[in-house]
Structures are given as C-alpha cells and as structure tokens.
Write a protein that holds these residues in place. Structure first.
Motif, PDB file in Angstrom:
ATOM      1  N   UNK A  63       0.823  -1.221   0.000  1.00 14.11           N
ATOM      2  CA  UNK A  63       0.000   0.000   0.000  1.00 14.11           C
ATOM      3  C   UNK A  63       0.858   1.273   0.000  1.00 14.11           C
ATOM      4  N   UNK A  64       1.848   1.340   0.879  1.00  9.45           N
ATOM      5  CA  UNK A  64       2.705   2.525   0.955  1.00  9.45           C
ATOM      6  C   UNK A  64       3.521   2.725  -0.315  1.00  9.45           C
ATOM      7  N   UNK A  65       4.023   1.629  -0.892  1.00  7.41           N
ATOM      8  CA  UNK A  65       4.769   1.712  -2.147  1.00  7.41           C
ATOM      9  C   UNK A  65       3.887   2.221  -3.279  1.00  7.41           C
ATOM     10  N   UNK A  66       2.663   1.737  -3.295  1.00  5.86           N
ATOM     11  CA  UNK A  66       1.716   2.157  -4.318  1.00  5.86           C
ATOM     12  C   UNK A  66       1.442   3.658  -4.226  1.00  5.86           C
ATOM     13  N   UNK A  67       1.195   4.157  -3.021  1.00  7.87           N
ATOM     14  CA  UNK A  67       0.914   5.581  -2.845  1.00  7.87           C
ATOM     15  C   UNK A  67       2.119   6.433  -3.233  1.00  7.87           C
ATOM     16  N   UNK A  68       3.315   5.965  -2.911  1.00  7.67           N
ATOM     17  CA  UNK A  68       4.542   6.682  -3.284  1.00  7.67           C
ATOM     18  C   UNK A  68       4.676   6.761  -4.809  1.00  7.67           C
ATOM     19  N   UNK A 107       4.624  10.033  -7.297  1.00  6.85           N
ATOM     20  CA  UNK A 107       5.723  10.251  -8.249  1.00  6.85           C
ATOM     21  C   UNK A 107       5.211  10.460  -9.671  1.00  6.85           C
ATOM     22  N   UNK A 108       4.240   9.659 -10.078  1.00  8.25           N
ATOM     23  CA  UNK A 108       3.655   9.803 -11.417  1.00  8.25           C
ATOM     24  C   UNK A 108       2.991  11.171 -11.559  1.00  8.25           C
ATOM     25  N   UNK A 109       2.268  11.593 -10.542  1.00  6.78           N
ATOM     26  CA  UNK A 109       1.586  12.888 -10.591  1.00  6.78           C
ATOM     27  C   UNK A 109       2.587  14.038 -10.665  1.00  6.78           C
ATOM     28  N   UNK A 110       3.698  13.919  -9.945  1.00  2.50           N
ATOM     29  CA  UNK A 110       4.677  15.004  -9.878  1.00  2.50           C
ATOM     30  C   UNK A 110       5.649  14.997 -11.061  1.00  2.50           C
ATOM     31  N   UNK A 111       6.019  13.804 -11.525  1.00  5.87           N
ATOM     32  CA  UNK A 111       7.022  13.686 -12.582  1.00  5.87           C
ATOM     33  C   UNK A 111       6.610  12.612 -13.595  1.00  5.87           C
TER      34      UNK A 111
END
Length: 105
Positions: free
Chosen positions: A28-33, A37-41
C-alpha cells in the motif's frame, strides 16, 4: 489491429497503477509513493484532468508489448477508452513487488 504508434503529442487522461493482489496490504505505501511520483514527474504527457487509479490483478503480464497488449485492450474497454493510444511501464521495487503502470489516452 496493429501496434499503436506512440504519439509525442498525445496526452493521457487515465493512468492505472496495477499490482498483484497478493502484494497487499504490504504494498500500500509503495503504491501511494508511486502514484505521487507519477503525478509530480510523469514520463508521458498527462491531461490536466488526469485520473490516477490503483488496480489489483491476480497476476501481471510479462514485460513485453505482445503480452501487455491484450491486458491493455481489456482495460481500455473496461474504462471506456477503447481504441485510444496507450503506453505501459513496469516499476519493480527492492522488496519484490512490481507495478505495471498503464497510460490511456
């Protein structure tokens, strides 16, 4: 149908972050990270109103265009994006969880 030719001017309005069901709730935490990341870069141009959606799958396909193509076509149909351009990327993590990211136009 032939291969979809990448269009440098295409913008993607839906991004699906797919992981195997067996990885959760551990991943879950990896997925949110990864979603942040996709949203920012993003590696591909995203529409201003892009939706980034997590999905679970029994298994991920092999990391080849041929193996991914059928899965992507099914996802396009499920999400009303049939026939549009698409791209995929795989993100393996150090803990053994791999995410497949599908960009749909």
């Amino acid at each position: 149908m032939g291969d979809v030719v990448p269009d440098p001017d295409a913008t993607f309005s839906l991004v699906l972050v797919v992981a195997e069901q067996s990885a959760f709730p551990f991943a879950e935490g990896l997925e949110q990270k990864l979603i942040r990341r996709i949203a920012a870069q993003p590696r591909f141009p995203l529409a201003p109103d892009v939706r980034i959606t997590p999905l679970r799958a029994p298994a991920l396909p092999a990391e080849t265009r041929a193996a991914v193509q059928g899965v992507v076509w099914a996802l396009q149909q499920q999400h009303g994006k049939r026939g549009g351009r698409w791209e995929t990327e795989f993100y393996p993590t150090p803990v053994g969880v791999t995410f497949m990211v599908v960009y749909l136009e």
